[in-house]
Design a protein around this motif. Structure first.
Motif, PDB file in Angstrom:
ATOM      1  N   GLN A 194       0.778  -1.310  -0.124  1.00 27.37           N
ATOM      2  CA  GLN A 194      -0.201  -0.004  -0.020  1.00 27.37           C
ATOM      3  C   GLN A 194       0.659   1.079   0.304  1.00 27.37           C
ATOM      4  OE1 GLN A 194      -3.529   0.362   0.118  1.00 27.37           O
ATOM      5  NE2 GLN A 194      -3.222   2.032  -0.463  1.00 27.37           N
ATOM      6  N   ASP A 198       0.823   4.339  -2.921  1.00 29.13           N
ATOM      7  CA  ASP A 198       0.755   5.630  -2.302  1.00 29.13           C
ATOM      8  C   ASP A 198       1.738   6.419  -2.236  1.00 29.13           C
ATOM      9  OD1 ASP A 198      -1.610   4.513  -2.045  1.00 29.13           O
ATOM     10  OD2 ASP A 198      -1.664   4.674   0.698  1.00 29.13           O
ATOM     11  N   PRO A 258      -0.756   9.042   6.909  1.00 30.62           N
ATOM     12  CA  PRO A 258      -1.806   8.705   6.362  1.00 30.62           C
ATOM     13  C   PRO A 258      -3.078   9.652   7.421  1.00 30.62           C
ATOM     14  CG  PRO A 258      -0.366   7.455   7.340  1.00 30.62           C
ATOM     15  CD  PRO A 258       0.413   8.120   7.341  1.00 30.62           C
ATOM     16  N   ARG A 259      -2.593  10.146   8.632  1.00 29.69           N
ATOM     17  CA  ARG A 259      -4.175  10.803   9.720  1.00 29.69           C
ATOM     18  C   ARG A 259      -4.601  12.126   8.973  1.00 29.69           C
ATOM     19  NH1 ARG A 259      -8.415   9.914  12.606  1.00 29.69           N
ATOM     20  NH2 ARG A 259      -8.669  11.184  14.179  1.00 29.69           N
ATOM     21  N   ASN A 260      -3.570  12.565   8.446  1.00 27.42           N
ATOM     22  CA  ASN A 260      -3.818  14.817   7.785  1.00 27.42           C
ATOM     23  C   ASN A 260      -4.561  13.310   6.544  1.00 27.42           C
ATOM     24  OD1 ASN A 260      -3.268  15.684  10.170  1.00 27.42           O
ATOM     25  ND2 ASN A 260      -1.152  15.833   9.154  1.00 27.42           N
ATOM     26  N   ARG A 261      -4.526  12.817   5.551  1.00 29.93           N
ATOM     27  CA  ARG A 261      -4.904  12.461   4.415  1.00 29.93           C
ATOM     28  C   ARG A 261      -6.362  11.388   4.333  1.00 29.93           C
ATOM     29  NH1 ARG A 261      -0.022   9.334   3.627  1.00 29.93           N
ATOM     30  NH2 ARG A 261      -1.123   7.348   3.237  1.00 29.93           N
ATOM     31  N   GLN A 262      -6.543  11.051   5.638  1.00 32.00           N
ATOM     32  CA  GLN A 262      -7.679  10.376   6.053  1.00 32.00           C
ATOM     33  C   GLN A 262      -8.626  11.487   5.963  1.00 32.00           C
ATOM     34  OE1 GLN A 262      -7.524   7.564   9.026  1.00 32.00           O
ATOM     35  NE2 GLN A 262     -10.257   7.326   9.288  1.00 32.00           N
ATOM     36  N   LEU A 263      -8.529  12.179   7.203  1.00 29.71           N
ATOM     37  CA  LEU A 263      -9.715  13.150   7.870  1.00 29.71           C
ATOM     38  C   LEU A 263      -9.198  14.705   6.636  1.00 29.71           C
ATOM     39  CD1 LEU A 263      -7.383  14.456  10.786  1.00 29.71           C
ATOM     40  CD2 LEU A 263      -9.871  13.159  10.406  1.00 29.71           C
ATOM     41  N   GLU A 295      -9.087  13.673   3.081  1.00 31.96           N
ATOM     42  CA  GLU A 295     -10.063  12.869   1.695  1.00 31.96           C
ATOM     43  C   GLU A 295     -11.731  12.680   2.660  1.00 31.96           C
ATOM     44  OE1 GLU A 295      -6.822   9.360   0.320  1.00 31.96           O
ATOM     45  OE2 GLU A 295      -7.952   9.453   2.143  1.00 31.96           O
ATOM     46  N   GLU A 296     -11.897  12.156   4.333  1.00 35.60           N
ATOM     47  CA  GLU A 296     -12.906  12.911   4.142  1.00 35.60           C
ATOM     48  C   GLU A 296     -13.550  13.415   4.330  1.00 35.60           C
ATOM     49  OE1 GLU A 296     -13.187  10.836   8.525  1.00 35.60           O
ATOM     50  OE2 GLU A 296     -14.939  11.543   9.053  1.00 35.60           O
TER      51      GLU A 296
END
Length: 436
Positions: free
Chosen positions: A35, A39, A355-360, A362-363
């Motif tokens: 992954q 990415d 990853p945490r920032n990307r996830q937030l 994208e949400e």
């Protein structure tokens, strides 16, 4: 005899469970590595571990020692850098490895990182000029402070030159500069600390309430600080307490323009003053001057390079430019504050952020709280709009504020004028680095 069979059966069950558990973890880690490749997640720009697979015995001591979660993992009984973007350079994995398979390195084969050339005491090729902290490739706040103190230890061990007014001038009052100043005071050196802005250095430029990572550390004249994850404001407040308790003196709002050698002393020129010192510690940070877009309209007052209070932007049309952690965090804080946020990034995907920032992020895009313009390039900025090239087509969007979060330009020219030699590291150990 029945008891013996029971013991053997239990032992076999335990071995079987361990084998299945290890195989499951192995598959998960393999999946995570793949992954990461998809990415485009690469090694961080600060110190991170290189693991020699020929030496690694798969004992997992590095995984246990790492204070961050899931940075390292085992694949095929070898340690691997599982989440490189989570590594902040504690260096505990290197110390914990019993066979010397881990070395902390800077940069990567594809992306080099330029640093000043120093010896084992962090002294550059210019005698008496030292480099500490982020500028030298040290990212973690605790490690930067320690390196600042180690610079002073090396200086204090040398015969002091009386011709200069100061034994050492420290340039910068971020983590490394603060550590150096505390140690200089503890060693009773004649010191002067100059800071062009206010106390905090790079940390001061972070957005409000940003969580920064550090680690417990004993500071001379103060005692132990116990922080790990701490908000910017709390860390700066603690530093003010440290300054008050220890009585160290830091001269803020004083920009160092030039450093020259005059005979056996160094002359530091700051404003209308010339100070002489036997040694200089440069604790400048790596952000340097904010990188600009170089487009028409960038001179407008609505274009800024640092976000202080997101609440001031509530209800306004804001464009954030950039695709790293700072840009995503800025966009998210603006959206939370009620701003109408668009983000422009030249790439089609966000790959460099945590990853945490990307996830937030994208949400927030899915919830239409942030309008992602990717790939796009800002072409011109007008008082009430911004013109961009989005997927090859030009587009105008309404705009009140532009926040550029595209990194910084390091003070290379300043360093070269002093005579400091630079070197680009491609996944190589930091010259002169001492193990933490």
């Amino acid at each position: 005899m029945p008891e013996l069979f029971i013991v053997l059966a239990l032992a076999l069950l335990l071995v079987g469970w361990q084998h299945r558990h290890r195989a499951k973890q192995d598959r998960l880690h393999q999946s995570k590595l793949q992954q990461n490749i998809r990415d485009g997640i690469a090694a961080p720009p600060s110190l991170h571990p290189f693991i020699n697979p020929d030496l690694c015995i798969g004992c997992g001591s590095c995984i246990t020692a790492c204070p961050e979660q899931n940075v390292l993992g085992l694949v095929n009984m070898k340690s691997v850098l599982l989440q490189p973007d989570h590594c902040v350079g504690h260096g505990k994995c290197e110390v914990a490895c019993p066979v010397g398979a881990i070395t902390l390195v800077l940069g990567a084969r594809e992306n080099g990182v330029e640093v000043p050339v120093t010896d084992e005491f962090f002294q550059t090729r210019v005698p008496g000029v030292y480099v500490a902290g982020e500028l030298g490739g040290i990212g973690l706040i605790r490690n930067s402070m320690r390196q600042g103190m180690q610079c002073i230890d090396a200086i204090a061990a040398k015969p002091q030159k009386n011709a200069a007014r100061y034994d050492v001038i420290i340039v910068g009052a971020g983590p490394a500069g603060l550590g150096a100043t505390l140690q200089a005071a503890a060693k009773k050196l004649r010191y002067l600390t100059l800071e062009q802005n206010d106390i905090g250095g790079t940390v001061l430029k972070y957005p409000r309430r940003k969580v920064v990572m550090t680690a417990p550390l004993h500071l001379p004249g103060y005692g132990k600080i116990h922080f790990r994850d701490v908000r910017k404001e709390d860390l700066l407040a603690e530093w003010q307490k440290i300054i008050q308790k220890t009585g160290i003196n830091i001269q803020t709002k004083t920009r160092v323009e030039k450093i020259e050698r005059k005979g056996n002393v160094l002359e530091v020129i700051a404003g209308n003053h010339r100070y002489t010192a036997a040694n200089v510690v440069l604790a400048l940070g790596r952000r340097g001057t904010p990188r600009q877009l170089g487009v028409p309209g960038e001179e407008l007052p609505k274009v800024i390079y640092q976000l202080d209070d997101p609440q001031e932007f509530a209800g306004r049309h804001c464009l954030v430019v950039g695709g790293g952690d700072s840009a995503l965090e800025c966009a998210l804080m603006l959206a939370d504050a009620g701003a109408r946020v668009a983000l422009s990034y030249r790439q089609g995907t966000i790959a460099r952020a945590k990853p945490r920032n990307r996830q937030l992020f994208e949400e927030a895009v899915r919830q239409r709280r942030i309008h992602a313009l990717m790939p796009s390039v800002v072409k011109a900025i007008a008082p009430q709009s911004v013109r961009l090239e989005v997927n090859g087509e030009e587009k105008n969007i309404p705009n009140d504020d532009v926040i550029v979060m595209a990194g910084g330009v390091m003070p290379f020219e300043f360093l070269k004028e002093i005579g400091i030699e630079m070197r680009t590291l491609y996944g190589e150990p930091l010259p002169g680095r001492k193990s933490v």
